[in-house]
Write an enzyme that holds these catalytic residues in place. Structure first.
Site, PDB file in Angstrom:
ATOM      1  N   LYS A  51       0.857  -1.199   0.000  1.00 35.79           N
ATOM      2  CA  LYS A  51       0.000   0.000   0.000  1.00 35.79           C
ATOM      3  C   LYS A  51       0.883   1.236   0.000  1.00 35.79           C
ATOM      4  O   LYS A  51       2.074   1.171   0.359  1.00 35.79           O
ATOM      5  CB  LYS A  51      -0.926   0.026   1.212  1.00 35.79           C
ATOM      6  CG  LYS A  51      -0.233   0.054   2.585  1.00 35.79           C
ATOM      7  CD  LYS A  51       0.175   1.414   3.114  1.00 35.79           C
ATOM      8  CE  LYS A  51       0.855   1.358   4.482  1.00 35.79           C
ATOM      9  NZ  LYS A  51       1.575   2.549   4.883  1.00 35.79           N
ATOM     10  N   PRO A  89      10.129  -4.019   0.186  1.00 35.26           N
ATOM     11  CA  PRO A  89      11.151  -3.639   1.164  1.00 35.26           C
ATOM     12  C   PRO A  89      10.687  -3.895   2.600  1.00 35.26           C
ATOM     13  O   PRO A  89       9.492  -3.826   2.890  1.00 35.26           O
ATOM     14  CB  PRO A  89      11.335  -2.144   0.924  1.00 35.26           C
ATOM     15  CG  PRO A  89      10.141  -1.700   0.179  1.00 35.26           C
ATOM     16  CD  PRO A  89       9.605  -2.880  -0.553  1.00 35.26           C
ATOM     17  N   GLY A  91       7.498   1.319   4.855  1.00 41.26           N
ATOM     18  CA  GLY A  91       6.355   2.245   4.846  1.00 41.26           C
ATOM     19  C   GLY A  91       5.293   1.876   3.828  1.00 41.26           C
ATOM     20  O   GLY A  91       4.368   2.651   3.586  1.00 41.26           O
ATOM     21  N   GLY A 136       3.698  -1.166   4.037  1.00 41.46           N
ATOM     22  CA  GLY A 136       2.835  -2.170   4.675  1.00 41.46           C
ATOM     23  C   GLY A 136       3.208  -3.609   4.402  1.00 41.46           C
ATOM     24  O   GLY A 136       2.348  -4.488   4.536  1.00 41.46           O
ATOM     25  N   GLY A 195       4.985  -6.011   6.018  1.00 39.70           N
ATOM     26  CA  GLY A 195       4.744  -6.948   7.123  1.00 39.70           C
ATOM     27  C   GLY A 195       3.257  -7.088   7.434  1.00 39.70           C
ATOM     28  O   GLY A 195       2.767  -8.185   7.735  1.00 39.70           O
ATOM     29  N   SER A 196       2.530  -5.987   7.346  1.00 44.37           N
ATOM     30  CA  SER A 196       1.092  -6.000   7.643  1.00 44.37           C
ATOM     31  C   SER A 196       0.336  -6.794   6.581  1.00 44.37           C
ATOM     32  O   SER A 196      -0.530  -7.615   6.889  1.00 44.37           O
ATOM     33  CB  SER A 196       0.561  -4.569   7.677  1.00 44.37           C
ATOM     34  OG  SER A 196       1.293  -3.796   8.589  1.00 44.37           O
ATOM     35  N   SER A 197       0.692  -6.541   5.333  1.00 39.59           N
ATOM     36  CA  SER A 197       0.042  -7.234   4.227  1.00 39.59           C
ATOM     37  C   SER A 197       0.353  -8.735   4.269  1.00 39.59           C
ATOM     38  O   SER A 197      -0.532  -9.579   4.051  1.00 39.59           O
ATOM     39  CB  SER A 197       0.543  -6.616   2.919  1.00 39.59           C
ATOM     40  OG  SER A 197       0.138  -7.363   1.835  1.00 39.59           O
ATOM     41  N   ASP A 209      -1.788  -1.166  10.729  1.00 39.72           N
ATOM     42  CA  ASP A 209      -1.816  -1.129   9.266  1.00 39.72           C
ATOM     43  C   ASP A 209      -2.372  -2.410   8.638  1.00 39.72           C
ATOM     44  O   ASP A 209      -2.298  -2.582   7.425  1.00 39.72           O
ATOM     45  CB  ASP A 209      -0.383  -0.942   8.729  1.00 39.72           C
ATOM     46  CG  ASP A 209      -0.064   0.521   8.499  1.00 39.72           C
ATOM     47  OD1 ASP A 209      -0.924   1.368   8.774  1.00 39.72           O
ATOM     48  OD2 ASP A 209       1.054   0.801   8.029  1.00 39.72           O
TER      49      ASP A 209
HETATM   50  O1  C5P Z   1       0.272  -0.767  15.252  1.00 37.76           O
HETATM   51  P1  C5P Z   1       1.705  -0.928  14.901  1.00 37.76           P
HETATM   52  O2  C5P Z   1       2.279  -2.232  15.387  1.00 37.76           O
HETATM   53  O3  C5P Z   1       2.010  -0.661  13.481  1.00 37.76           O
HETATM   54  O4  C5P Z   1       2.465   0.211  15.712  1.00 37.76           O
HETATM   55  C1  C5P Z   1       3.834   0.180  15.966  1.00 37.76           C
HETATM   56  C2  C5P Z   1       4.180   1.346  16.871  1.00 37.76           C
HETATM   57  O5  C5P Z   1       4.051   2.576  16.150  1.00 37.76           O
HETATM   58  C3  C5P Z   1       3.284   1.513  18.086  1.00 37.76           C
HETATM   59  O6  C5P Z   1       3.734   0.757  19.181  1.00 37.76           O
HETATM   60  C4  C5P Z   1       3.384   2.995  18.355  1.00 37.76           C
HETATM   61  O7  C5P Z   1       4.598   3.302  19.033  1.00 37.76           O
HETATM   62  C5  C5P Z   1       3.513   3.604  16.970  1.00 37.76           C
HETATM   63  N1  C5P Z   1       2.197   4.031  16.425  1.00 37.76           N
HETATM   64  C6  C5P Z   1       1.625   5.198  16.920  1.00 37.76           C
HETATM   65  N2  C5P Z   1       0.429   5.597  16.396  1.00 37.76           N
HETATM   66  C7  C5P Z   1      -0.204   4.904  15.443  1.00 37.76           C
HETATM   67  C8  C5P Z   1       0.367   3.725  14.914  1.00 37.76           C
HETATM   68  C9  C5P Z   1       1.581   3.317  15.440  1.00 37.76           C
HETATM   69  O8  C5P Z   1       2.188   5.849  17.778  1.00 37.76           O
HETATM   70  N3  C5P Z   1      -1.360   5.365  14.957  1.00 37.76           N
END
Ligand code: C5P
Length: 322
Positions: free
Chosen positions: A10, A94, A98, A100, A102-104, A136
């Site tokens: 994404k 990559p 940025g 996504g 790992g999320s995807s 994500d």
């Molecule tokens: O949800 P995800 O695992 O991607 O988030 C990783 C880290 O990024 C969170 O622990 C937090 O520190 C930061 N984050 C945040 N605000 C968001 C998404 C992520 O501060 N909306």
């Protein structure tokens, strides 16, 4: 039988960061757009127990920290199933980019595992599990053009944008998302001291700009240009002032990323931006040949880059299992 699923990337078409919340996350608003570039995830379930991650790419973690591992564990528990789950990740996207990846990969694992087990999770349970594993992930349960709210996990399908040519430039830099959010907090605090404007609501501003852009009703009073819808929307992206707040903290830290954005713009991108917290910088192009030339120019300058296209919701679902 092994189940193979395409795991698409994404980009973020703008991203406004709001206040830091008591749970440690930040409120944000963004428009996600899926793109054709993808990894391939293979899931096999056999006799025994445990989850094993395999990848030829040494940057891919194979332990419990991998989002694929975490989601597989949750899916097994939710479906009350056991088995030896082997997840093979063919990595092209990559890592920490940025876009996504790992999320995807995790959402693709969930779909593949359900298929391999011949069980389907209810949609609400998929969403709950996805949001638990990361902010994500849920966007990949929708695909196409998606509005992201709350910490990014609250997703709303938007009418698909036209398909655009896109160049993804992926410099070999890993940007830590939590560190980028922290730098944003520091910046906001410094600016608040200078301007006494801590309450300026970036999220509302972003929402107004994004809706004005998507509905063709500009908030600036400038009437949209007539002409091809794909081109008009692309040109209006810039005019609507839709930006990614992360650029303000990531570019000063990694000036070479700002240079990549400038090169893409010079090569003819109608809109260029950092995706998420980076390090991928993308450019949107009307013309395919121009996009291919821009990707070649980036590669010649030593920055890995690929020309591809944005992916509509319908194609996202059609191509996921193809
Ligand atoms: O949800 P995800 O695992 O991607 O988030 C990783 C880290 O990024 C969170 O622990 C937090 O520190 C930061 N984050 C945040 N605000 C968001 C998404 C992520 O501060 N909306």
């Amino acid at each position: 039988m092994p189940i193979t699923v395409r795991s698409f990337a994404k980009i973020n078409l703008g991203l406004a960061i709001g206040l830091s919340r008591p749970d440690g996350f930040h409120g944000l608003r963004t428009v996600y757009q899926t793109v054709m570039l993808h990894d391939v995830i293979k899931v096999e379930v056999g006799r025994g127990v445990g989850i094993e991650i395999r990848s030829k790419d040494s940057r891919v973690p194979t332990d419990e920290s991998n989002t694929c591992w975490r989601i597989a564990d949750r899916v097994l528990r939710s479906l009350r199933q056991r088995g030896k789950v082997v997840i093979t990740i063919d990595k092209k996207l990559p890592v920490q980019g940025g876009i996504g990846g790992g999320s995807s990969n995790a959402v693709a694992t969930m779909f593949a595992l359900e298929k391999a087990l011949k069980y389907e999770l209810p949609a609400a349970e998929r969403l709950r599990i996805a949001a638990e594993v990361g902010s994500d992930l849920p966007l990949f349960l929708v695909g196409g053009t998606v509005l992201g709210c709350s910490r990014g996990e609250e997703v709303w399908p938007l009418p698909d944008l036209p398909s655009w040519n896109i160049v993804l430039a992926t410099p070999n830099i890993g940007v830590s998302t939590p560190a980028a959010f922290q730098r944003w907090d520091d910046l906001v605090q410094r600016e608040a001291k200078l301007t006494d404007n801590a309450s300026s609501d970036r999220i509302s501003l972003f929402s107004r700009s994004a809706f004005g852009w998507l509905t063709g009703e500009p908030t600036t009073g400038v009437p949209p240009k007539r002409g091809d819808r794909a081109e008009t929307l692309l040109l209006d992206l810039v005019r609507a002032g839709i930006e990614n707040d992360f650029e303000r903290v990531v570019f000063p830290e990694y000036p070479e990323l700002r240079d990549v954005k400038r090169v893409l713009e010079r090569e003819g991108a109608k809109y260029a931006s950092l995706s998420g917290s980076g390090s991928t910088v993308y450019g949107l192009f009307m013309d395919q040949a121009e996009a291919v030339r821009a990707a070649d120019a980036m590669c010649n300058a030593g920055i890995p880059a690929t020309a591809t296209r944005t992916l509509s919701r319908q194609h996202y679902w059609e191509q996921m299992f193809a």
